[in-house]
Scaffold this motif. Structure first.
Motif, mmCIF file in Angstrom:
data_model
loop_
_atom_site.group_PDB
_atom_site.id
_atom_site.type_symbol
_atom_site.label_atom_id
_atom_site.label_comp_id
_atom_site.label_asym_id
_atom_site.label_seq_id
_atom_site.Cartn_x
_atom_site.Cartn_y
_atom_site.Cartn_z
ATOM 1 N N ARG A 320 -20.638 31.285 17.775
ATOM 2 C CA ARG A 320 -20.000 31.071 19.075
ATOM 3 C C ARG A 320 -19.812 29.574 19.304
ATOM 4 O O ARG A 320 -20.505 28.738 18.699
ATOM 5 N N ILE A 321 -18.882 29.256 20.195
ATOM 6 C CA ILE A 321 -18.647 27.861 20.577
ATOM 7 C C ILE A 321 -19.598 27.520 21.709
ATOM 8 O O ILE A 321 -19.482 28.048 22.817
ATOM 9 N N ALA A 322 -20.576 26.658 21.417
ATOM 10 C CA ALA A 322 -21.535 26.271 22.451
ATOM 11 C C ALA A 322 -20.901 25.309 23.448
ATOM 12 O O ALA A 322 -21.149 25.390 24.655
ATOM 13 N N SER A 323 -20.044 24.412 22.969
ATOM 14 C CA SER A 323 -19.358 23.469 23.859
ATOM 15 C C SER A 323 -18.165 22.876 23.133
ATOM 16 O O SER A 323 -18.133 22.826 21.897
ATOM 17 N N ALA A 324 -17.182 22.441 23.917
ATOM 18 C CA ALA A 324 -16.004 21.752 23.376
ATOM 19 C C ALA A 324 -15.571 20.715 24.399
ATOM 20 O O ALA A 324 -15.187 21.057 25.520
ATOM 21 N N ASP A 325 -15.646 19.452 24.031
ATOM 22 C CA ASP A 325 -15.323 18.361 24.953
ATOM 23 C C ASP A 325 -14.400 17.367 24.270
ATOM 24 O O ASP A 325 -14.627 16.982 23.115
ATOM 25 N N VAL A 344 -19.129 21.954 19.354
ATOM 26 C CA VAL A 344 -20.474 22.320 18.884
ATOM 27 C C VAL A 344 -20.516 23.835 18.690
ATOM 28 O O VAL A 344 -20.234 24.604 19.613
ATOM 29 N N LEU A 345 -20.859 24.254 17.474
ATOM 30 C CA LEU A 345 -20.970 25.678 17.120
ATOM 31 C C LEU A 345 -22.426 26.042 16.888
ATOM 32 O O LEU A 345 -23.208 25.216 16.415
ATOM 33 N N GLU A 346 -22.775 27.277 17.194
ATOM 34 C CA GLU A 346 -24.140 27.741 16.935
ATOM 35 C C GLU A 346 -24.116 29.217 16.554
ATOM 36 O O GLU A 346 -23.228 29.967 16.991
ATOM 37 N N PRO A 347 -25.076 29.659 15.730
ATOM 38 C CA PRO A 347 -25.150 31.078 15.380
ATOM 39 C C PRO A 347 -25.504 31.913 16.611
ATOM 40 O O PRO A 347 -26.158 31.435 17.535
ATOM 41 N N THR A 348 -25.075 33.166 16.609
ATOM 42 C CA THR A 348 -25.377 34.035 17.747
ATOM 43 C C THR A 348 -26.796 34.571 17.701
ATOM 44 O O THR A 348 -27.279 35.141 18.674
ATOM 45 N N SER A 349 -27.480 34.399 16.544
ATOM 46 C CA SER A 349 -28.860 34.864 16.413
ATOM 47 C C SER A 349 -29.632 33.901 15.535
ATOM 48 O O SER A 349 -29.091 33.357 14.564
ATOM 49 N N GLU A 350 -30.907 33.701 15.864
ATOM 50 C CA GLU A 350 -31.741 32.803 15.065
ATOM 51 C C GLU A 350 -32.081 33.411 13.708
ATOM 52 O O GLU A 350 -32.559 32.713 12.813
ATOM 53 N N ARG A 385 -7.727 19.778 7.871
ATOM 54 C CA ARG A 385 -8.954 20.518 7.623
ATOM 55 C C ARG A 385 -9.998 20.026 8.610
ATOM 56 O O ARG A 385 -10.402 18.876 8.586
ATOM 57 N N VAL A 386 -10.452 20.925 9.478
ATOM 58 C CA VAL A 386 -11.360 20.504 10.542
ATOM 59 C C VAL A 386 -12.807 20.771 10.167
ATOM 60 O O VAL A 386 -13.646 19.899 10.239
ATOM 61 N N PHE A 387 -13.115 22.001 9.746
ATOM 62 C CA PHE A 387 -14.527 22.321 9.530
ATOM 63 C C PHE A 387 -14.705 23.391 8.466
ATOM 64 O O PHE A 387 -14.156 24.476 8.564
ATOM 65 N N GLN A 388 -15.440 23.024 7.435
ATOM 66 C CA GLN A 388 -15.929 23.979 6.452
ATOM 67 C C GLN A 388 -17.106 23.305 5.766
ATOM 68 O O GLN A 388 -16.949 22.606 4.774
ATOM 69 N N PRO A 389 -18.312 23.489 6.298
ATOM 70 C CA PRO A 389 -19.473 22.704 5.847
ATOM 71 C C PRO A 389 -19.799 22.960 4.390
ATOM 72 O O PRO A 389 -19.565 24.037 3.853
ATOM 73 N N ASP A 390 -20.333 21.943 3.754
ATOM 74 C CA ASP A 390 -20.719 22.059 2.353
ATOM 75 C C ASP A 390 -22.226 22.132 2.186
ATOM 76 O O ASP A 390 -22.742 22.026 1.087
ATOM 77 N N PRO A 398 -27.401 23.955 15.047
ATOM 78 C CA PRO A 398 -25.989 23.927 15.433
ATOM 79 C C PRO A 398 -25.191 23.068 14.458
ATOM 80 O O PRO A 398 -25.744 22.279 13.685
ATOM 81 N N LYS A 399 -23.904 23.241 14.490
ATOM 82 C CA LYS A 399 -23.000 22.430 13.694
ATOM 83 C C LYS A 399 -21.980 21.792 14.636
ATOM 84 O O LYS A 399 -21.469 22.441 15.535
#
Length: 455
Positions: A320-325, A344-350, A385-390, A398-399
């Motif tokens: 989910r998108i935790a925040s966008a500023d 800022v992105l974060e998983p929906t479950s730990e 290319r915005v986001f694809q973590p390595d 969070p990412k």
């Protein structure tokens, strides 16, 4: 001829259902004569019909197929011993003589099934011995009629489905041989039916050391040392959130120790934690095929059905998108405008162990241009290319991704910054969307052929 079905897999496993004279529909619908809990089976998948030629199965225009003896069919006559597969459910067809149907009901538990089978075997063997003795001594009991042709020798073919007796040529009087052959034919049909029943029973029941019946264990008495060490290492990798290494170990266990049930369950749960429900469904299905204990079997079917329903409903959200500023940055002499969008992105479950290669973010910036009559994708310089973590994404970490909006001096004309849309994907499924202003979602602007930004 009467028939019954012996279910080998699926929600009706180990059940025996007699085919009624009236047509019987097979499917997931509770109103079907044979209702099966199988998500790969249509609500009304096929029908069993008695015809003068015999028992037929006919597809009711379902999307999935019917396999009879591993061959796809739309309509076919069934015979004794045929194996039928519909969805993930498989059953055997068994032909019954009426005498067997009238002898009584089959027991409901494995213990009673073995007693019935044992008693039937004793009775049939006694009948066979008595019949053989009578055949050998019939000349003493019933001397042959002078001048009559000797009865033809009866030879039984073990591989044949039925026995055809040679007809004596012009007997002087009705000989005893046809009566004997009819009795032997019935005996052999009983033996064939018992053999099929015992084969089905031994899939689930085996005698214990003390002489009582016990369920066939799904695993050996215990894993060997190498299997136990590999499984422990896989669990440690999961604890360290090293999903790739854990999956390699569990996959190796499935090959090296195919009957080690815990490896299947652990790997299916690992796939779900990685946000890969389709792979988890496949592993639960493989576990069902391993013929585990009833408890494990029910759990595997339940989990597979739950995940299948989630996927059909669009799937659950893993990110989910935790925040966008967005912030406007002071520009230098070579630029008319610069903005930075921080998402800022974060998983929906730990509990999740997300695969970074499956994550993707799409950002589109929009300008409002009075000369172009409305809002369009920007002509500004934006990242492709915005986001694809390595690096591994370890929950609940969070990412953060950053997208830039840069307008070189003298390139924009009268257009002004209007807003943005952010879409988060995991695999091919959209996980979350955010826009500013929100009207960009309700009324998407038309795309500019040479503009836009996607990751």
């Amino acid at each position: 001829m009467m028939y019954r079905l012996i279910f080998l897999t699926g929600s009706l496993k180990n059940q025996r259902i007699t085919v009624e004279p009236e047509p019987m529909v097979i499917g997931r619908d509770p109103d079907c004569a044979i209702s099966v809990s199988d998500d790969e089976m249509a609500r009304k998948h096929a029908v069993l019909e008695h015809r003068p030629e015999g028992l037929y199965i006919r597809d009711l225009d379902s999307m999935n197929r019917i396999l009879v003896n591993k061959r796809e069919v739309r309509e076919v006559r069934l015979k004794h011993g045929d194996s039928v597969e519909i969805g993930r459910t498989r059953f055997l067809v068994q032909a019954l003589v009426q005498a067997e149907v009238d002898r009584g009901q089959e027991a409901g538990t494995s213990r009673r099934q073995w007693r019935v089978v044992g008693f039937a075997v004793i009775v049939v063997l006694a009948a066979v011995v008595a019949t053989n003795w009578w055949v050998q001594h019939r000349d003493e009991i019933m001397p042959p009629v002078p001048g009559a042709e000797p009865p033809a020798e009866i030879v039984f073919d073990e591989s044949a489905e039925s026995v055809e007796e040679p007809v004596p040529s012009a007997p002087a009087s009705p000989p005893a041989a046809p009566v004997v052959s009819e009795d032997l034919r019935l005996v052999r049909e009983d033996l064939a039916a018992i053999k099929e029943t015992m084969k089905a029973l031994t899939d689930r029941v085996q005698p214990a050391e003390n002489g009582t019946e016990s369920e066939v264990p799904s695993v050996a008495a215990g894993p060997d040392q190498k299997t136990a060490e590999m499984f422990e290492e896989a669990q440690q990798a999961i604890g360290a959130k090293n999903a790739v290494r854990a999956d390699q170990l569990l996959a190796g266990l499935q090959v090296a120790a195919p009957d080690f049930i815990p490896a299947y369950e652990e790997r299916a749960r690992l796939f779900e934690r990685r946000g890969l429900p389709e792979q988890a469904i496949q592993i639960w299905g493989e576990l069902v095929d391993r013929n585990p204990s009833p408890e494990v079997f029910e759990r595997a079917v339940r989990e597979r059905l739950r995940l299948s329903q989630e996927v059909k409903g669009g799937g659950r959200s893993y990110i989910r998108i935790a925040s966008a500023d967005q912030h406007k940055v002071l520009t230098a002499g070579d630029y008319d405008e610069m903005r930075i969008l921080k998402v800022v992105l974060e998983p929906t479950s730990e509990d999740l162990l997300l695969d970074p290669e499956s994550a993707r973010v799409e950002v589109i910036f929009y300008d409002e241009d009075p000369e172009a009559s409305g809002v369009q994708q920007t002509r500004a310089t934006v990242p492709q290319r915005v986001f694809q973590p390595d690096s591994p994404w370890k929950s609940p970490e969070p990412k953060t991704i950053t997208a830039s909006y840069v307008v070189p001096k003298g390139t924009r004309g009268r257009a002004q910054f209007y807003g943005y849309v952010v879409r988060v994907f995991y695999g091919d499924r959209v996980q979350d969307v955010q826009a500013r202003p929100k009207t960009l979602l309700r009324n998407p602007p038309r795309a500019r052929p040479s503009g836009g930004a996607t990751s």
